[in-house]
Design a protein around this motif. Structure first.
Motif, PDB file in Angstrom:
ATOM      1  N   PHE A 172       0.977  -1.066  -0.145  1.00 53.08           N
ATOM      2  CA  PHE A 172      -0.008   0.068  -0.039  1.00 53.08           C
ATOM      3  C   PHE A 172       0.891   1.395  -0.066  1.00 53.08           C
ATOM      4  N   ASP A 173       0.434   2.367  -0.664  1.00 50.18           N
ATOM      5  CA  ASP A 173       1.257   3.486  -0.771  1.00 50.18           C
ATOM      6  C   ASP A 173       0.570   4.331   0.138  1.00 50.18           C
ATOM      7  N   VAL A 174       1.242   5.644   0.384  1.00 53.77           N
ATOM      8  CA  VAL A 174       0.795   6.545   1.170  1.00 53.77           C
ATOM      9  C   VAL A 174      -0.897   7.087   0.973  1.00 53.77           C
ATOM     10  N   ASN A 175      -1.250   7.018  -0.404  1.00 53.91           N
ATOM     11  CA  ASN A 175      -2.633   7.577  -0.717  1.00 53.91           C
ATOM     12  C   ASN A 175      -3.458   6.276  -0.360  1.00 53.91           C
ATOM     13  N   ASP A 176      -3.046   5.063  -0.582  1.00 48.67           N
ATOM     14  CA  ASP A 176      -3.771   3.939  -0.279  1.00 48.67           C
ATOM     15  C   ASP A 176      -4.085   3.857   1.118  1.00 48.67           C
ATOM     16  N   CYS A 177      -3.114   3.970   1.847  1.00 49.56           N
ATOM     17  CA  CYS A 177      -3.428   4.415   3.393  1.00 49.56           C
ATOM     18  C   CYS A 177      -4.353   5.330   3.857  1.00 49.56           C
ATOM     19  N   ALA A 178      -4.127   6.326   3.325  1.00 56.52           N
ATOM     20  CA  ALA A 178      -5.158   7.394   3.573  1.00 56.52           C
ATOM     21  C   ALA A 178      -6.462   7.374   3.273  1.00 56.52           C
ATOM     22  N   ARG A 179      -6.527   6.577   2.150  1.00 56.04           N
ATOM     23  CA  ARG A 179      -8.094   6.311   1.620  1.00 56.04           C
ATOM     24  C   ARG A 179      -8.673   5.121   2.679  1.00 56.04           C
ATOM     25  N   LEU A 180      -7.947   4.420   2.883  1.00 59.20           N
ATOM     26  CA  LEU A 180      -8.300   3.239   3.853  1.00 59.20           C
ATOM     27  C   LEU A 180      -8.765   3.809   5.363  1.00 59.20           C
ATOM     28  N   LEU A 181      -7.888   4.684   5.674  1.00 58.45           N
ATOM     29  CA  LEU A 181      -8.198   5.234   7.074  1.00 58.45           C
ATOM     30  C   LEU A 181      -9.431   5.881   7.026  1.00 58.45           C
ATOM     31  N   ALA A 182      -9.775   6.603   5.855  1.00 54.18           N
ATOM     32  CA  ALA A 182     -11.116   7.472   5.519  1.00 54.18           C
ATOM     33  C   ALA A 182     -12.278   6.601   5.879  1.00 54.18           C
ATOM     34  N   THR A 183     -12.019   5.220   5.691  1.00 49.81           N
ATOM     35  CA  THR A 183     -13.159   4.511   5.430  1.00 49.81           C
ATOM     36  C   THR A 183     -13.394   3.552   6.864  1.00 49.81           C
ATOM     37  N   ALA A 184     -12.296   3.758   7.564  1.00 51.88           N
ATOM     38  CA  ALA A 184     -11.922   2.967   8.929  1.00 51.88           C
ATOM     39  C   ALA A 184     -13.525   2.556   9.690  1.00 51.88           C
ATOM     40  N   ALA A 185     -13.843   4.000  10.125  1.00 50.40           N
ATOM     41  CA  ALA A 185     -14.847   3.830  11.215  1.00 50.40           C
ATOM     42  C   ALA A 185     -16.177   3.072  10.626  1.00 50.40           C
ATOM     43  N   LEU A 186     -16.451   3.188   9.061  1.00 50.83           N
ATOM     44  CA  LEU A 186     -17.543   2.647   8.359  1.00 50.83           C
ATOM     45  C   LEU A 186     -17.319   1.196   8.515  1.00 50.83           C
ATOM     46  N   LEU A 187     -16.206   0.769   8.062  1.00 52.65           N
ATOM     47  CA  LEU A 187     -15.659  -0.605   7.949  1.00 52.65           C
ATOM     48  C   LEU A 187     -16.188  -1.330   9.267  1.00 52.65           C
ATOM     49  N   THR A 188     -15.495  -0.881  10.385  1.00 48.97           N
ATOM     50  CA  THR A 188     -15.759  -1.331  11.719  1.00 48.97           C
ATOM     51  C   THR A 188     -17.082  -1.403  12.300  1.00 48.97           C
ATOM     52  N   ALA A 189     -17.979  -0.168  11.774  1.00 48.61           N
ATOM     53  CA  ALA A 189     -19.303  -0.154  12.328  1.00 48.61           C
ATOM     54  C   ALA A 189     -20.413  -1.239  11.826  1.00 48.61           C
ATOM     55  N   SER A 190     -19.902  -1.327  10.379  1.00 47.51           N
ATOM     56  CA  SER A 190     -20.719  -2.310   9.569  1.00 47.51           C
ATOM     57  C   SER A 190     -20.495  -3.689   9.930  1.00 47.51           C
ATOM     58  N   ALA A 191     -19.303  -4.055  10.088  1.00 49.90           N
ATOM     59  CA  ALA A 191     -18.558  -5.384  10.618  1.00 49.90           C
ATOM     60  C   ALA A 191     -19.326  -5.835  11.862  1.00 49.90           C
ATOM     61  N   ASN A 192     -19.351  -4.842  12.920  1.00 54.31           N
ATOM     62  CA  ASN A 192     -20.077  -5.161  14.243  1.00 54.31           C
ATOM     63  C   ASN A 192     -21.652  -5.272  13.975  1.00 54.31           C
ATOM     64  N   ARG A 193     -22.292  -4.563  13.032  1.00 52.09           N
ATOM     65  CA  ARG A 193     -23.536  -4.618  12.952  1.00 52.09           C
ATOM     66  C   ARG A 193     -23.651  -6.174  12.253  1.00 52.09           C
ATOM     67  N   HIS A 194     -22.910  -6.443  11.388  1.00 50.11           N
ATOM     68  CA  HIS A 194     -22.952  -7.811  10.672  1.00 50.11           C
ATOM     69  C   HIS A 194     -22.940  -8.767  11.553  1.00 50.11           C
ATOM     70  N   ARG A 195     -21.965  -8.467  12.755  1.00 56.04           N
ATOM     71  CA  ARG A 195     -21.858  -9.803  13.859  1.00 56.04           C
ATOM     72  C   ARG A 195     -23.227  -9.570  14.719  1.00 56.04           C
ATOM     73  N   ARG A 196     -23.675  -8.622  14.952  1.00 55.24           N
ATOM     74  CA  ARG A 196     -24.984  -8.582  15.727  1.00 55.24           C
ATOM     75  C   ARG A 196     -26.190  -9.250  15.175  1.00 55.24           C
ATOM     76  N   LEU A 197     -26.420  -9.010  13.744  1.00 56.41           N
ATOM     77  CA  LEU A 197     -27.128  -9.780  13.120  1.00 56.41           C
ATOM     78  C   LEU A 197     -27.157 -11.124  13.013  1.00 56.41           C
ATOM     79  N   LEU A 198     -25.810 -11.492  12.854  1.00 58.30           N
ATOM     80  CA  LEU A 198     -25.347 -12.759  12.690  1.00 58.30           C
ATOM     81  C   LEU A 198     -26.043 -13.707  14.357  1.00 58.30           C
ATOM     82  N   LEU A 199     -25.519 -12.891  15.357  1.00 63.78           N
ATOM     83  CA  LEU A 199     -25.787 -13.541  16.478  1.00 63.78           C
ATOM     84  C   LEU A 199     -27.244 -13.871  16.713  1.00 63.78           C
ATOM     85  N   ASP A 200     -27.975 -12.783  16.256  1.00 68.35           N
ATOM     86  CA  ASP A 200     -29.712 -12.849  16.220  1.00 68.35           C
ATOM     87  C   ASP A 200     -30.281 -14.038  15.440  1.00 68.35           C
ATOM     88  N   GLN A 201     -29.629 -14.595  14.631  1.00 72.38           N
ATOM     89  CA  GLN A 201     -30.202 -15.454  13.726  1.00 72.38           C
ATOM     90  C   GLN A 201     -30.470 -16.889  14.472  1.00 72.38           C
TER      91      GLN A 201
END
Length: 201
Positions: A172-201
């Motif tokens: 990854f170059d500097v620009n790649d890392c910056a783009r991923l950092l900008a998505t980080a909170a969205l990624l972890t929040a969606s993944a946590n919601r995914h986890r919660r939905l799987l647990l509720d099944q």
């Protein structure tokens, strides 16, 4: 550019940095957000996550992990753009043993208030000190680089989203890392919601 806070854990060449989530307001990756909202909780979630991230940076594999209490972490989702098997084989080798030598896992034992922070770590193959971990999870799989985001969502419930690069793609170059950092909170929040939905099944 999102600012890093002081690293709370570091090793030679490998450090984990804390990002104050409040500093991430205003960043927007709407197509990624729409894809994740539409598919969270579904079997296709990992595929859409990977494909959407591939519109932002070149990547090989994505793995989403759940850590809870003192138990072994579990694989919530994984997908690869390069191989139908490598991403899962590597994830299960990591979960069988090597998560214990990953600096990200040690955050769970830190006596600090981690709830307001999202933690980020970049780990290249040459940065890994443990030779067995480096060989099993990187060299055997052709992985050369990883961006990892780790966030606490409960008393001891953590989500990790790991994005990998293959040797054919390079680091990854500097620009790649910056783009991923900008998505980080969205990624972890969606993944946590995914986890919660799987647990509720």
């Amino acid at each position: 550019m999102i600012g890093y806070r002081e690293s709370i854990h570091s090793e030679p060449k490998v450090g984990v940095s804390a990002i104050d989530i409040s500093e991430m307001k205003g960043t927007s990756y709407l197509p990624l957000a729409i894809d994740l909202i539409e598919h969270v909780g579904e079997p296709a979630y990992a595929g859409y996550l990977t494909a959407s991230l591939a519109d932002i940076v070149d990547l090989a594999h994505v793995a989403v992990l759940s850590f809870s209490g003192g138990t072994r972490p579990s694989l919530l989702a994984s997908h690869s753009l390069l191989s139908p098997t490598v991403h899962k084989q590597t994830a299960y080798r990591y979960l069988d043993h090597y998560y214990r030598v990953d600096p990200m896992d040690r955050l769970r034992a830190q006596p600090v208030n981690t709830r307001k922070f999202l933690f980020a770590q970049r780990q290249r193959v040459q940065d890994i000190i443990d030779p067995a971990y480096r060989s099993s999870c990187y060299e055997r799989s052709g992985i050369v680089d990883r961006m990892s985001f780790f966030q606490r969502f409960g008393a001891d419930d953590w989500i990790a989203v790991n994005i990998y690069r293959d040797a054919s793609q390079g680091w990854f170059d500097v620009n790649d890392c910056a783009r991923l950092l900008a998505t980080a909170a969205l990624l972890t929040a969606s993944a946590n919601r995914h986890r919660r939905l799987l647990l509720d099944q």
